[in-house]
Design an enzyme around this catalytic site. Structure first.
Site, PDB file in Angstrom:
ATOM      1  N   ARG A 145       3.905  -6.604   3.527  1.00 24.41           N
ATOM      2  CA  ARG A 145       3.749  -5.152   3.563  1.00 24.41           C
ATOM      3  C   ARG A 145       3.456  -4.677   4.983  1.00 24.41           C
ATOM      4  O   ARG A 145       3.111  -5.467   5.858  1.00 24.41           O
ATOM      5  CB  ARG A 145       2.599  -4.707   2.638  1.00 24.41           C
ATOM      6  N   GLY A 146       3.549  -3.358   5.198  1.00 20.02           N
ATOM      7  CA  GLY A 146       3.125  -2.781   6.471  1.00 20.02           C
ATOM      8  C   GLY A 146       1.604  -2.726   6.516  1.00 20.02           C
ATOM      9  O   GLY A 146       0.929  -2.927   5.501  1.00 20.02           O
ATOM     10  N   GLY A 147       1.074  -2.407   7.692  1.00 21.94           N
ATOM     11  CA  GLY A 147      -0.387  -2.334   7.824  1.00 21.94           C
ATOM     12  C   GLY A 147      -0.968  -3.700   8.164  1.00 21.94           C
ATOM     13  O   GLY A 147      -0.266  -4.710   8.181  1.00 21.94           O
ATOM     14  N   THR A 150      -6.704  -6.201   5.227  1.00 24.00           N
ATOM     15  CA  THR A 150      -7.568  -5.376   4.399  1.00 24.00           C
ATOM     16  C   THR A 150      -8.211  -6.242   3.323  1.00 24.00           C
ATOM     17  O   THR A 150      -7.868  -7.412   3.182  1.00 24.00           O
ATOM     18  CB  THR A 150      -6.813  -4.182   3.781  1.00 24.00           C
ATOM     19  N   SER A 182      -6.783   3.343   1.786  1.00 24.01           N
ATOM     20  CA  SER A 182      -5.802   2.684   2.653  1.00 24.01           C
ATOM     21  C   SER A 182      -4.437   2.608   1.998  1.00 24.01           C
ATOM     22  O   SER A 182      -4.326   2.631   0.770  1.00 24.01           O
ATOM     23  CB  SER A 182      -6.248   1.252   2.957  1.00 24.01           C
ATOM     24  N   ILE A 183      -3.432   2.492   2.854  1.00 23.99           N
ATOM     25  CA  ILE A 183      -2.050   2.413   2.375  1.00 23.99           C
ATOM     26  C   ILE A 183      -1.354   1.247   3.064  1.00 23.99           C
ATOM     27  O   ILE A 183      -1.549   1.031   4.252  1.00 23.99           O
ATOM     28  CB  ILE A 183      -1.298   3.718   2.720  1.00 23.99           C
ATOM     29  N   GLY A 184      -0.543   0.500   2.319  1.00 23.78           N
ATOM     30  CA  GLY A 184       0.272  -0.561   2.930  1.00 23.78           C
ATOM     31  C   GLY A 184       1.424  -0.828   1.983  1.00 23.78           C
ATOM     32  O   GLY A 184       1.213  -1.196   0.839  1.00 23.78           O
ATOM     33  N   CYS A 193      -7.631  -3.049   8.849  1.00 19.93           N
ATOM     34  CA  CYS A 193      -6.578  -2.145   9.308  1.00 19.93           C
ATOM     35  C   CYS A 193      -6.476  -2.091  10.836  1.00 19.93           C
ATOM     36  O   CYS A 193      -5.916  -1.142  11.393  1.00 19.93           O
ATOM     37  CB  CYS A 193      -6.773  -0.732   8.762  1.00 19.93           C
TER      38      CYS A 193
END
Lengths: 160, 262
Positions: free
Chosen positions: B85-87, B90, B153-155, B185
């Site tokens: 994934r991106g990010g 975490t 958070s987003i990924g 992050c």
């Protein structure tokens, strides 16, 4: 009537090299007429292909770069890597989203755009020119027939 | 414009990360296969869950970077998984809501940037509407309570315009000690916050999810339908197997083992 190829903005006229050294500082001028054709994919990639050298240069399209937003990181294949049509060969990361890149045709990666390591943003600002991803020595030119023309790609994007 | 409902499932026990990722992968493969046959025959799916304690890295992080961290973090009682994934790094664990929207962006005519924006909006809207928590604007993606406190958070990974991974936000205080063991992050000086801390109330994850689901529905403009577990189907089978896996897992550490004192 084939258009005369523009020398200054592309390195496709260089003699093909598989070495890992940096780009030559002079561009080889060719007086023969070459045809560079553009082929698109439904994955929003653009392949510029020179059929005299069998070399293709891979980009994402402007449509893709707008979809992504600001590019922060690019994961590229390795020079010398053999790829098959449809393989996932890297990714473009925009903020928090990693979007896979697919090989539009089979072949061998012979160069990668080192500028992307320091300036991934050129993929956002200039994806179809200086923001190119990698060069592919194409092994199966017939595969190009499965790709889209510019017009077919525009039609595809309208539905996207 | 896609108007078919999104099928959702809420898991009731914290799930092991690896098998959950495998489930996402299988759903992705079904969607891709079905879409090749007919452009509108595949379902969009939303998984809502907690994980057992795990740290995950994004695809940008190198093997060396990941090796050092993974050894250290496994020693304090968590799993460690490198993902695509991106990010960046975490933490996921009990007390934190994790949402995995497995959606076809092409069918929804959504760009990747718009999708990320919707995930962020859904969280911000949930916090303000459900709890009165006002988040602050930030140059960084995610949801922040203040410049140095991050709540959500987003990924995400996108393949053939199909999404996987998603978003996460802390409901109880339980994740916080785990977050303190890493620079999450890639943001030095930023620590994790939670809804309980921001409101002074004890909220449970199940109660929170009941409030979050309609907000996801509104943000994406799609009806949410609970996957009928009484029916036979590939999706139901995958979910049942994952839940059985979770049941076999037994207890998890409530706090990091011999952590760095914070």
């Amino acid at each position: 009537m084939f258009p005369r190829f523009r020398h200054a903005s592309s390195s496709l006229l260089r003699a093909p090299r598989i070495s890992r050294t940096t780009l030559p500082s002079t561009i080889v001028q060719s007086f023969s007429r070459t045809v560079v054709t553009k082929h698109y994919t439904k994955e929003h990639e653009l392949l510029s292909y020179d059929d005299t050298t069998s070399l293709g240069r891979l980009h994402i399209t402007k449509h893709a770069s707008k979809s992504l937003g600001d590019v922060v990181f690019v994961e590229l294949p390795k020079v010398g890597q053999e790829i098959a049509q449809g393989d996932s060969i890297g990714a473009v990361e925009s903020v928090k989203a990693a979007s896979d890149i697919y090989a539009p045709v089979s072949g061998t990666v012979y160069e990668i755009n080192e500028a992307l390591a320091d300036k991934p943003g050129i993929m956002s600002s200039d994806p179809e020119s200086t923001g190119w991803l990698c060069g592919i020595k194409i092994s199966k030119p017939d595969e190009l027939e499965s790709l889209l023309t510019a017009e077919a790609y525009e039609n595809f994007c309208e539905g996207d | 414009m896609a108007s078919r409902p999104i099928l959702f499932h809420i898991f009731h026990r914290p799930l092991p990360y690896g098998p959950t990722l495998a489930l996402q992968q299988k759903v992705h493969e079904f969607q891709l296969q079905r879409r090749r046959v007919s452009p509108d025959s595949h379902d969009d799916v939303l998984l809502l869950l907690e994980h057992r304690p795990v740290y995950t890295a994004g695809r940008r992080q190198t093997e060396d970077e990941v090796l050092v961290e993974s050894t250290r973090l496994k020693n304090i009682g968590a799993e460690f998984v490198a993902t695509q994934r991106g990010g960046q790094t975490t933490y996921h664990g009990p007390g934190q809501v994790v949402a995995y929207p497995l959606l076809d962006l092409r069918r929804m005519h959504l760009s990747i940037a718009q999708y990320i924006c919707k995930l962020q909006t859904a969280m911000k809207y949930h916090f303000i509407n459900t709890y009165g928590i006002q988040s602050v604007d930030s140059d960084n993606t995610g949801v922040f309570l203040s410049e140095d406190v991050k709540l959500g958070s987003i990924g995400v990974q996108i393949r053939h315009r199909l999404t996987s991974h998603g978003l996460a936000y802390n409901v109880t205080r339980e994740p916080l000690q785990w977050f303190n063991q890493v620079v999450a992050c890639g943001l030095t000086g930023v620590r994790a916050g939670c809804i309980a801390g921001a409101t002074g109330r004890d909220i449970s994850v199940p109660d929170d999810l009941n409030r979050f689901l309609p907000i996801m529905s509104r943000t994406f403009g799609r009806e949410m339908i609970n996957i009928n577990m009484e029916q036979d189907g590939q999706l139901q089978e995958l979910i049942r197997d994952l839940e059985a896996d979770a049941d076999r897992g037994g207890p998890w550490p409530a706090a990091p083992i011999s952590p760095i004192s914070s």
